[in-house]
Design a protein around this motif. Structure first.
Motif, PDB file in Angstrom:
ATOM      1  N   LEU A   1      40.225  50.930  40.737  1.00  0.00           N
ATOM      2  CA  LEU A   1      41.206  50.299  39.863  1.00  0.00           C
ATOM      3  C   LEU A   1      41.860  51.263  39.185  1.00  0.00           C
ATOM      4  CD1 LEU A   1      39.330  47.026  38.716  1.00  0.00           C
ATOM      5  CD2 LEU A   1      41.340  47.373  40.420  1.00  0.00           C
ATOM      6  N   GLY A   2      41.408  52.451  39.047  1.00  0.00           N
ATOM      7  CA  GLY A   2      42.151  53.649  38.004  1.00  0.00           C
ATOM      8  C   GLY A   2      42.080  53.136  36.855  1.00  0.00           C
ATOM      9  N   THR A   3      40.697  52.776  36.261  1.00  0.00           N
ATOM     10  CA  THR A   3      40.510  52.511  34.801  1.00  0.00           C
ATOM     11  C   THR A   3      39.218  53.123  34.218  1.00  0.00           C
ATOM     12  OG1 THR A   3      40.566  50.667  33.081  1.00  0.00           O
ATOM     13  CG2 THR A   3      39.453  50.333  35.400  1.00  0.00           C
ATOM     14  N   ARG A   4      39.122  53.267  32.969  1.00  0.00           N
ATOM     15  CA  ARG A   4      37.906  53.909  32.461  1.00  0.00           C
ATOM     16  C   ARG A   4      37.091  52.385  31.597  1.00  0.00           C
ATOM     17  NH1 ARG A   4      39.123  59.129  29.593  1.00  0.00           N
ATOM     18  NH2 ARG A   4      40.931  58.029  28.730  1.00  0.00           N
ATOM     19  N   ALA A   5      37.794  51.408  31.507  1.00  0.00           N
ATOM     20  CA  ALA A   5      37.211  50.167  30.646  1.00  0.00           C
ATOM     21  C   ALA A   5      36.589  49.208  31.558  1.00  0.00           C
ATOM     22  CB  ALA A   5      38.674  49.608  30.171  1.00  0.00           C
ATOM     23  N   ASP A   6      35.321  48.980  30.938  1.00  0.00           N
ATOM     24  CA  ASP A   6      34.498  47.925  31.640  1.00  0.00           C
ATOM     25  C   ASP A   6      35.311  46.506  31.912  1.00  0.00           C
ATOM     26  OD1 ASP A   6      32.692  49.641  32.213  1.00  0.00           O
ATOM     27  OD2 ASP A   6      31.218  48.806  31.008  1.00  0.00           O
ATOM     28  N   VAL A   7      35.946  46.338  30.471  1.00  0.00           N
ATOM     29  CA  VAL A   7      36.629  44.903  30.467  1.00  0.00           C
ATOM     30  C   VAL A   7      37.631  44.618  31.344  1.00  0.00           C
ATOM     31  CG1 VAL A   7      38.409  45.791  28.776  1.00  0.00           C
ATOM     32  CG2 VAL A   7      37.643  43.349  28.675  1.00  0.00           C
ATOM     33  N   THR A   8      38.391  45.670  31.799  1.00  0.00           N
ATOM     34  CA  THR A   8      39.415  45.732  32.873  1.00  0.00           C
ATOM     35  C   THR A   8      38.997  45.217  34.171  1.00  0.00           C
ATOM     36  OG1 THR A   8      40.786  47.514  31.864  1.00  0.00           O
ATOM     37  CG2 THR A   8      41.234  46.800  33.923  1.00  0.00           C
ATOM     38  N   VAL A   9      37.810  45.986  34.638  1.00  0.00           N
ATOM     39  CA  VAL A   9      37.233  45.435  35.704  1.00  0.00           C
ATOM     40  C   VAL A   9      36.511  43.895  35.715  1.00  0.00           C
ATOM     41  CG1 VAL A   9      35.099  45.994  37.305  1.00  0.00           C
ATOM     42  CG2 VAL A   9      36.231  47.937  35.933  1.00  0.00           C
ATOM     43  N   PHE A  10      36.208  43.764  34.754  1.00  0.00           N
ATOM     44  CA  PHE A  10      35.589  42.126  34.614  1.00  0.00           C
ATOM     45  C   PHE A  10      36.559  41.334  34.534  1.00  0.00           C
ATOM     46  CE2 PHE A  10      31.570  43.910  32.673  1.00  0.00           C
ATOM     47  CZ  PHE A  10      30.749  43.763  33.801  1.00  0.00           C
ATOM     48  N   ARG A  11      37.730  41.563  34.054  1.00  0.00           N
ATOM     49  CA  ARG A  11      39.017  40.645  34.241  1.00  0.00           C
ATOM     50  C   ARG A  11      39.356  40.819  35.531  1.00  0.00           C
ATOM     51  NH1 ARG A  11      42.475  43.755  31.299  1.00  0.00           N
ATOM     52  NH2 ARG A  11      41.596  42.883  29.263  1.00  0.00           N
ATOM     53  N   LYS A  12      39.354  41.573  36.073  1.00  0.00           N
ATOM     54  CA  LYS A  12      39.724  41.517  37.604  1.00  0.00           C
ATOM     55  C   LYS A  12      38.710  40.577  38.535  1.00  0.00           C
ATOM     56  CE  LYS A  12      43.577  44.036  37.259  1.00  0.00           C
ATOM     57  NZ  LYS A  12      43.317  44.221  35.743  1.00  0.00           N
ATOM     58  N   LEU A  13      37.380  40.875  38.210  1.00  0.00           N
ATOM     59  CA  LEU A  13      36.299  40.350  39.014  1.00  0.00           C
ATOM     60  C   LEU A  13      36.182  38.651  38.787  1.00  0.00           C
ATOM     61  CD1 LEU A  13      33.276  42.735  38.553  1.00  0.00           C
ATOM     62  CD2 LEU A  13      34.479  41.881  40.638  1.00  0.00           C
ATOM     63  N   SER A  14      36.721  38.292  37.485  1.00  0.00           N
ATOM     64  CA  SER A  14      36.807  37.028  37.053  1.00  0.00           C
ATOM     65  C   SER A  14      37.439  36.203  38.004  1.00  0.00           C
ATOM     66  CB  SER A  14      37.105  36.742  35.762  1.00  0.00           C
ATOM     67  OG  SER A  14      38.431  37.111  35.542  1.00  0.00           O
ATOM     68  N   THR A  15      38.412  36.700  38.902  1.00  0.00           N
ATOM     69  CA  THR A  15      39.253  35.650  39.715  1.00  0.00           C
ATOM     70  C   THR A  15      38.624  35.967  41.186  1.00  0.00           C
ATOM     71  OG1 THR A  15      40.245  37.834  40.404  1.00  0.00           O
ATOM     72  CG2 THR A  15      41.431  36.742  38.564  1.00  0.00           C
ATOM     73  N   LEU A  16      37.457  36.424  41.095  1.00  0.00           N
ATOM     74  CA  LEU A  16      36.674  36.569  42.475  1.00  0.00           C
ATOM     75  C   LEU A  16      35.342  35.838  42.420  1.00  0.00           C
ATOM     76  CD1 LEU A  16      37.506  40.353  43.421  1.00  0.00           C
ATOM     77  CD2 LEU A  16      38.727  38.216  44.316  1.00  0.00           C
ATOM     78  N   PRO A  17      34.884  35.325  43.493  1.00  0.00           N
ATOM     79  CA  PRO A  17      33.340  34.753  43.720  1.00  0.00           C
ATOM     80  C   PRO A  17      32.485  35.612  43.882  1.00  0.00           C
ATOM     81  CG  PRO A  17      34.386  34.346  45.776  1.00  0.00           C
ATOM     82  CD  PRO A  17      35.614  35.163  44.860  1.00  0.00           C
ATOM     83  N   TYR A  18      32.323  36.286  42.651  1.00  0.00           N
ATOM     84  CA  TYR A  18      31.442  37.514  42.792  1.00  0.00           C
ATOM     85  C   TYR A  18      29.796  37.267  42.212  1.00  0.00           C
ATOM     86  CZ  TYR A  18      31.190  38.530  37.689  1.00  0.00           C
ATOM     87  OH  TYR A  18      31.139  38.542  36.392  1.00  0.00           O
ATOM     88  N   ARG A  19      28.688  38.038  42.417  1.00  0.00           N
ATOM     89  CA  ARG A  19      27.718  38.127  41.731  1.00  0.00           C
ATOM     90  C   ARG A  19      26.938  39.438  41.741  1.00  0.00           C
ATOM     91  NH1 ARG A  19      24.131  34.017  43.786  1.00  0.00           N
ATOM     92  NH2 ARG A  19      25.671  33.229  44.634  1.00  0.00           N
ATOM     93  N   SER A  20      26.084  39.459  40.603  1.00  0.00           N
ATOM     94  CA  SER A  20      25.513  40.963  40.289  1.00  0.00           C
ATOM     95  C   SER A  20      23.984  40.908  40.943  1.00  0.00           C
ATOM     96  CB  SER A  20      25.346  41.171  38.815  1.00  0.00           C
ATOM     97  OG  SER A  20      24.969  40.020  38.105  1.00  0.00           O
ATOM     98  N   SER A  21      23.561  41.987  41.143  1.00  0.00           N
ATOM     99  CA  SER A  21      22.119  41.985  41.578  1.00  0.00           C
ATOM    100  C   SER A  21      21.176  41.400  40.617  1.00  0.00           C
ATOM    101  CB  SER A  21      21.964  43.450  42.131  1.00  0.00           C
ATOM    102  OG  SER A  21      21.966  44.448  41.322  1.00  0.00           O
TER     103      SER A  21
END
Length: 287
Positions: free
Chosen positions: A71-91
């Motif tokens: 995504l070309g970012t260094r912020a976790d919050v940016t990644v989670f904002r994009k992930l929130s639009t997808l049906p994802y799960r963590s290990s």
């Protein structure tokens, strides 16, 4: 001839009609504007998460640094904002360090999926997964049994579940047996565990001696597979019983059992090329 009020009524009717059409057109304009704005937002969201989708499609399981790079970012919050639009799960392993999409994960009959050294569960977290496994186990679980099943350490998770009254534990021999907290279910699990232990102890000594002798004649892979086969025959708790009987690690027995179930057995030589006793040279007679 028209009456005096007729022009007035006719003019009033025209104004009313124009106002009605004007209001209708305004509403149509607002609807179209909202539709275009919504479509633009949806296309923008899809465009913004496309790097993530491409990354998941390529690696199947990804980490936070990998998503940041995509995504070309260094912020976790940016990644989670994009992930929130997808049906994802963590290990549930590695403290949730790995991520995947529900459409990618292929869960087995136990609701588990292992990929890229990461462990995923349909239950979600390690606490929820451990609780579900113990609740469903016919004879409960010892710590090492559950750890072998989930492929991660579970001691701390089980301790937390007991402290929160989500599981119950009771000494069974020298080990703690983890069972369901509900009394009727717990008693059934304990009764089956005790009956399994008694059946194992009742095996004739000559039979156990014969098994150990036969086992000593096998190579490394055959020993693992034989232990896995006997574990399958004994059912729940077989890994621990065969490990104690044959002097193996429970994980080794579990590995043999999984190899038999999946058919992932190495059918070539056991030793690597070049292993074993050096080949003796033939001596030529002196002429």
């Amino acid at each position: 001839m028209h009456s005096r009020g007729e022009p007035h009524l006719r003019g009033f009717s025209h104004r009313t009609t124009r106002q009605h059409h004007s209001g209708y057109n305004d509403r149509i304009t607002l609807v179209l504007s909202a539709y275009r704005r919504y479509s633009f937002i949806m296309n923008t969201v899809h465009f913004l998460v496309k790097p993530l989708l491409d990354l998941f499609e390529r690696l199947r399981v990804v980490t936070m640094p990998e998503m940041k790079a995509a995504l070309g970012t260094r912020a976790d919050v940016t990644v989670f904002r994009k992930l929130s639009t997808l049906p994802y799960r963590s290990s549930y392993s590695e403290r949730g360090r790995f991520y995947t999409l529900d459409s990618i994960a292929h869960f087995d009959t136990h609701g588990l999926w292992f990929c890229r050294e990461a462990c995923f569960s349909q239950q979600g977290t390690l606490l929820d997964t451990a609780e579900a496994f113990v609740q469903a186990a016919p004879a409960g679980y010892f710590t090492h049994e559950l750890a072998s099943q989930l492929h991660v350490p579970v001691k701390d998770a089980l301790r937390q579940l007991v402290q929160r009254d989500r599981l119950h534990r009771q000494l069974c021999g020298d080990l703690y047996l983890y069972t369901a907290p509900e009394r009727t279910r717990r008693q059934a699990q304990l009764a089956l565990r005790h009956s399994q232990a008694q059946a194992d102890e009742a095996a004739p000594e000559p039979l156990r001696a014969a098994i150990v002798l036969f086992y000593s004649l096998l190579d490394e892979q055959q020993r693992r597979l034989y232990a896995g086969l006997e574990s399958l025959k004994q059912g729940h708790g077989g890994d621990r019983q065969m490990a104690q009987r044959l002097g193996l690690d429970a994980d080794t027995v579990a590995r043999g059992r999984q190899e038999l179930l999946t058919g992932a057995i190495e059918r070539q030589r056991v030793r690597r090329s070049g292993g074993g006793r050096p080949r003796a040279e033939k001596k030529r007679p002196n002429s």
